[in-house]
Design a protein around this motif. Structure first.
Motif, PDB file in Angstrom:
ATOM      1  N   TYR A  11      -3.379   5.440   0.621  1.00  0.00           N
ATOM      2  CA  TYR A  11      -3.911   4.171   0.096  1.00  0.00           C
ATOM      3  C   TYR A  11      -4.212   3.335   1.331  1.00  0.00           C
ATOM      4  O   TYR A  11      -3.293   2.808   1.950  1.00  0.00           O
ATOM      5  CB  TYR A  11      -2.886   3.450  -0.775  1.00  0.00           C
ATOM      6  N   ASN A  36      12.014   5.574  -6.847  1.00  0.00           N
ATOM      7  CA  ASN A  36      10.836   4.706  -6.937  1.00  0.00           C
ATOM      8  C   ASN A  36      10.057   4.752  -5.627  1.00  0.00           C
ATOM      9  O   ASN A  36      10.637   4.715  -4.552  1.00  0.00           O
ATOM     10  CB  ASN A  36      11.245   3.253  -7.196  1.00  0.00           C
ATOM     11  N   GLY A  37       8.762   4.855  -5.748  1.00  0.00           N
ATOM     12  CA  GLY A  37       7.921   4.844  -4.555  1.00  0.00           C
ATOM     13  C   GLY A  37       7.861   6.183  -3.842  1.00  0.00           C
ATOM     14  O   GLY A  37       7.282   6.279  -2.762  1.00  0.00           O
ATOM     15  N   ALA A  38       8.422   7.224  -4.428  1.00  0.00           N
ATOM     16  CA  ALA A  38       8.432   8.531  -3.765  1.00  0.00           C
ATOM     17  C   ALA A  38       7.023   9.128  -3.685  1.00  0.00           C
ATOM     18  O   ALA A  38       6.715   9.892  -2.776  1.00  0.00           O
ATOM     19  CB  ALA A  38       9.358   9.481  -4.512  1.00  0.00           C
ATOM     20  N   GLY A  39       6.185   8.784  -4.649  1.00  0.00           N
ATOM     21  CA  GLY A  39       4.829   9.336  -4.657  1.00  0.00           C
ATOM     22  C   GLY A  39       4.529  10.186  -5.878  1.00  0.00           C
ATOM     23  O   GLY A  39       3.514  10.892  -5.913  1.00  0.00           O
ATOM     24  N   LYS A  40       5.365  10.092  -6.895  1.00  0.00           N
ATOM     25  CA  LYS A  40       5.196  10.951  -8.080  1.00  0.00           C
ATOM     26  C   LYS A  40       3.898  10.624  -8.831  1.00  0.00           C
ATOM     27  O   LYS A  40       3.098  11.518  -9.133  1.00  0.00           O
ATOM     28  CB  LYS A  40       6.394  10.769  -9.031  1.00  0.00           C
ATOM     29  N   SER A  41       3.714   9.342  -9.117  1.00  0.00           N
ATOM     30  CA  SER A  41       2.493   8.957  -9.837  1.00  0.00           C
ATOM     31  C   SER A  41       1.257   9.267  -9.001  1.00  0.00           C
ATOM     32  O   SER A  41       0.225   9.698  -9.530  1.00  0.00           O
ATOM     33  CB  SER A  41       2.510   7.461 -10.165  1.00  0.00           C
ATOM     34  N   THR A  42       1.391   9.054  -7.695  1.00  0.00           N
ATOM     35  CA  THR A  42       0.263   9.346  -6.814  1.00  0.00           C
ATOM     36  C   THR A  42      -0.124  10.821  -6.909  1.00  0.00           C
ATOM     37  O   THR A  42      -1.311  11.159  -6.928  1.00  0.00           O
ATOM     38  CB  THR A  42       0.628   8.977  -5.367  1.00  0.00           C
ATOM     39  N   GLU A  83       1.029   6.434 -15.806  1.00  0.00           N
ATOM     40  CA  GLU A  83       2.015   5.372 -15.656  1.00  0.00           C
ATOM     41  C   GLU A  83       1.467   4.073 -16.246  1.00  0.00           C
ATOM     42  O   GLU A  83       0.296   3.740 -16.067  1.00  0.00           O
ATOM     43  CB  GLU A  83       2.278   5.173 -14.165  1.00  0.00           C
ATOM     44  N   GLN A 192      12.098   9.508 -14.647  1.00  0.00           N
ATOM     45  CA  GLN A 192      13.249   8.836 -14.037  1.00  0.00           C
ATOM     46  C   GLN A 192      14.524   9.372 -14.668  1.00  0.00           C
ATOM     47  O   GLN A 192      15.571   9.420 -14.052  1.00  0.00           O
ATOM     48  CB  GLN A 192      13.196   7.322 -14.316  1.00  0.00           C
TER      49      GLN A 192
HETATM   50  N1  LIG Z   1      -2.890   1.312  -5.362  1.00  0.00           N
HETATM   51  C1  LIG Z   1      -2.014   1.367  -4.345  1.00  0.00           C
HETATM   52  N2  LIG Z   1      -2.297   0.723  -3.184  1.00  0.00           N
HETATM   53  C2  LIG Z   1      -1.425   0.770  -2.138  1.00  0.00           C
HETATM   54  N3  LIG Z   1      -0.280   1.425  -2.168  1.00  0.00           N
HETATM   55  C3  LIG Z   1       0.056   2.084  -3.290  1.00  0.00           C
HETATM   56  C4  LIG Z   1      -0.789   2.082  -4.434  1.00  0.00           C
HETATM   57  N4  LIG Z   1      -0.211   2.801  -5.407  1.00  0.00           N
HETATM   58  C5  LIG Z   1       0.950   3.232  -4.894  1.00  0.00           C
HETATM   59  N5  LIG Z   1       1.105   2.810  -3.626  1.00  0.00           N
HETATM   60  C6  LIG Z   1       2.238   3.103  -2.755  1.00  0.00           C
HETATM   61  O1  LIG Z   1       2.382   4.502  -2.662  1.00  0.00           O
HETATM   62  C7  LIG Z   1       3.732   4.872  -2.715  1.00  0.00           C
HETATM   63  C8  LIG Z   1       3.974   5.867  -3.831  1.00  0.00           C
HETATM   64  O2  LIG Z   1       3.742   5.218  -5.070  1.00  0.00           O
HETATM   65  P1  LIG Z   1       3.870   5.958  -6.465  1.00  0.00           P
HETATM   66  O3  LIG Z   1       3.404   5.030  -7.495  1.00  0.00           O
HETATM   67  O4  LIG Z   1       3.214   7.271  -6.370  1.00  0.00           O
HETATM   68  O5  LIG Z   1       5.447   6.152  -6.576  1.00  0.00           O
HETATM   69  P2  LIG Z   1       6.308   6.746  -7.774  1.00  0.00           P
HETATM   70  O6  LIG Z   1       7.056   7.882  -7.230  1.00  0.00           O
HETATM   71  O7  LIG Z   1       5.449   7.000  -8.937  1.00  0.00           O
HETATM   72  O8  LIG Z   1       7.292   5.537  -8.069  1.00  0.00           O
HETATM   73  P3  LIG Z   1       7.904   5.001  -9.451  1.00  0.00           P
HETATM   74  O9  LIG Z   1       9.020   5.878  -9.800  1.00  0.00           O
HETATM   75  O10 LIG Z   1       8.360   3.641  -9.122  1.00  0.00           O
HETATM   76  O11 LIG Z   1       6.810   5.026 -10.455  1.00  0.00           O
HETATM   77  C9  LIG Z   1       4.525   3.588  -2.881  1.00  0.00           C
HETATM   78  O12 LIG Z   1       5.032   3.222  -1.601  1.00  0.00           O
HETATM   79  C10 LIG Z   1       3.527   2.598  -3.343  1.00  0.00           C
HETATM   80  O13 LIG Z   1       3.821   1.305  -2.864  1.00  0.00           O
END
Ligand SMILES: Nc1ncnc2c1ncn2[C@@H]1O[C@H](COP(=O)(O)OP(=O)(O)OP(=O)(O)O)[C@@H](O)[C@H]1O
Ligand SMILES: [Mg+2]
Lengths: 236, 308
Positions: A11, A36-42, A83, A192
């Motif tokens: 990002y 949280n923030g691990a990158g799963k949704s990404t 998400e 989670q």
């Molecule tokens: N649109 C975006 N712009 C900038 N940074 C982002 C964006 N989306 C996610 N991030 C960052 O990328 C990293 C991974 O985010 P992600 O949403 O994939 O985490 P996650 O594992 O799904 O967390 P959660 O369990 O909280 O949903 C985080 O540090 C987040 O801040």
């Protein structure tokens, strides 16, 4: 069926995925857990091409989809309940479901909508209500129902149990099991609720800071001390 | 005379005719704003191009000896919708799509640039002189008569009103009932989610420009039939008024655009009829300012009911 190798996603300058490898086989339920923030949704979104991987390769049924447009990836048989649910707030429940069937057209609509109503009877009562006015749990059911409308072969679910009452969570996990066993839909599940997810899944991955830390069968991961300490402490 | 009901009725008919033109153009502003959040300032020029394509079609048909009016009108209507749609599609494809995802200001400046470009393009091709046309319609029916004052509804006005009504109903149904309309509304509410459901967002946006251009082209045809003369500059004022209509009705709202168009047309007609022709534009903009003070989202602007 799905294999991602060496995926890096950014990002801006933030590297959210730092070389991820995963494999999901036909007929499996595979779960992905992590803080949280691990990158799963990404990762789920990268599989669908939005955002796009800057490095690495994603194959679906052997076809390289790394740089395919999102709508084409979806039309190949992948569906995602993302998400935040992302129900269309100013459209009715029925219209949201109709949109779910975009990739396959209206031919099986009546049949498919009945199937969704059977899984989530409350949606049938609410079918003329606008998405934005549904309760959180109802929205979650609608999001899952909508993702089933395209008859996907691979279903990506991002935290389907988030914010729901224990009874509903149980119901949703049962639905996941049903569609996997009875309809052969392959499921990649971000959760989670690690305990439930690992019990349900055939295999699991653990993610931290944009990398895969560990993988194994559900049983193995459940028995692992580190995982118990990090994700399962505090009971379930 | 100004106090009579007949005079009032006359202004009502004039205002409705004018409102049809503004409403048809306003729909294009509102659809495009709804789906990509951008004011397409070149939309007035699309209307102007629709008027030019109409006059060219009439000339060609005249030369070819097709003079039966219903047939000629039908052919002109189809041709102008078709060719103007190509302009609308091309405009989005070459000028706006490459800028998607960049700051809004870039798209805004491009739109203004495209507006100037299209004006000059038509001026170069068609010259800056007025283009007059023989009236296509004549006659009408007498609605009312008292003393020396006759209120009549011309066949032209009947044609304009019914055509506008039919088009508005058809396009409303397309948006409310068809899968294309559903895709458009989905893109409007959450473009990312729309593509996650297999919707081709770029194509949906293109088709939105095509729809807007088609309706604007009909407004161009109506303008030509009603005034009998056009030039390359007619898109400017009509565009500004239609944009005003869209904002008045609530930008992004389809019924709002139609209502706004009608209101602006009526305000203009009644102001010119009862006060002075000179300030009719000021009157329309004044009402807009008043409405926006009390209802910032416009008359039919959408109340958001989002819950996250
Ligand atoms: N649109 C975006 N712009 C900038 N940074 C982002 C964006 N989306 C996610 N991030 C960052 O990328 C990293 C991974 O985010 P992600 O949403 O994939 O985490 P996650 O594992 O799904 O967390 P959660 O369990 O909280 O949903 C985080 O540090 C987040 O801040
Ligand atoms: Mg997440």
């Amino acid at each position: 069926m799905l294999s991602a190798a060496g995926i890096h996603t950014f990002y801006g300058n933030i590297e959210a995925l730092r070389g991820v490898d995963i494999d999901v086989k036909q007929g499996e339920i595979v779960t992905l857990i992590g803080a949280n923030g691990a990158g799963k949704s990404t990762l789920l979104m990268t599989i669908c091409g939005s955002p796009r991987a800057r490095q690495g390769q994603i194959l679906f049924d052997g076809v390289d989809i790394t740089s395919a447009p999102t709508y084409e990836i979806i039309r190949m048989g992948i569906a995602q309940s993302p998400e935040g649910r992302r129900i269309f707030p100013r459209m009715t429940v029925l219209e949201n479901l109709q949109l779910g069937s975009t990739p396959i057209g209206d031919d099986h609509f009546d049949e498919d909508v009945e199937r969704v109503f059977k899984l989530f009877p409350i949606l049938k009562e609410r079918q003329e209500q606008r998405g934005g006015t549904l309760s959180g749990g109802e929205q979650q059911m609608l999001a899952i129902g909508r993702s089933l409308m395209s008859r996907p072969r691979l279903l990506l679910l991002d935290e389907p149990s988030l914010g729901l009452a224990p009874l509903i969570v149980k119901q949703i996990f049962e639905v996941i099991k049903t569609i996997n066993e009875q309809e052969g839909v392959t499921v990649f599940l971000v959760e989670q609720n690690a305990y439930h997810a690992l019990r349900l899944a055939h295999r699991g991955y653990v993610m931290a800071n944009g990398r895969i830390l560990m993988s194994g069968t559900g049983q193995e991961l459940l028995a692992n001390e580190e995982i118990r300490a990090a994700y399962l402490e505090g009971g379930h | 005379m100004q106090g009579s009901f007949e005079y009032f009725l006359d202004q009502l008919i004039n205002g409705t005719t004018l409102g049809a033109v503004y409403g048809l153009i306003a729909i294009g502003y509102t659809l495009v704003y709804g789906i990509i959040g951008m004011i397409n300032f070149a939309h007035g020029e699309i209307f102007m191009i629709g008027a030019f394509i109409s006059i060219i079609c009439f000339l060609i048909l005249g030369a070819a000896g097709i003079t039966w009016i219903p047939l000629a009108l039908l052919i002109v209507l189809i041709m102008t919708m078709l060719f103007t749609a190509i302009y609308g599609w091309t405009l989005e494809r070459v000028a706006y799509r490459p800028l998607r995802g960049t700051p809004r200001l870039a798209a805004l400046i491009t739109a203004i640039g495209m507006s100037i470009f299209l004006q000059n393009y038509v001026q170069l091709l068609q010259s800056a002189r007025n283009k007059p046309m023989q009236p296509v319609f004549s006659g009408g029916i007498e609605l009312m008569q008292s003393n020396d004052y006759i209120v009549s509804l011309s066949y032209l006005q009947m044609f304009i009103m019914s055509l506008t009504l039919v088009l508005m109903i058809v396009f409303s149904l397309v948006i409310a009932r068809t899968s294309l309309g559903r895709a458009q509304r989905a893109c409007e509410q959450d473009r990312g989610m729309a593509s996650l459901l297999g919707i081709n967002v770029d194509r949906t946006i293109s088709l939105t420009f095509v729809m807007g251009a088609m309706l604007a082209s009909v407004a161009g045809l109506i303008f030509l039939l009603n005034y009998g003369v056009i030039d390359f500059f007619i898109g400017f004022l009509a565009g500004v008024k239609a944009f005003t209509a869209a904002v008045l009705g609530g930008i992004g709202s389809l019924p709002g655009a139609m209502l706004g168009g009608l209101l602006i047309g009526l305000i203009e007609a009644f102001w010119s009829g009862y006060f002075t022709v000179e300030y009719k534009d000021v009157a329309a903009f004044g009402i807009l300012v008043l409405v926006l003070i009390f209802r910032p989202t416009g008359l039919l602007g959408k109340p958001d009911i989002e819950k996250v």
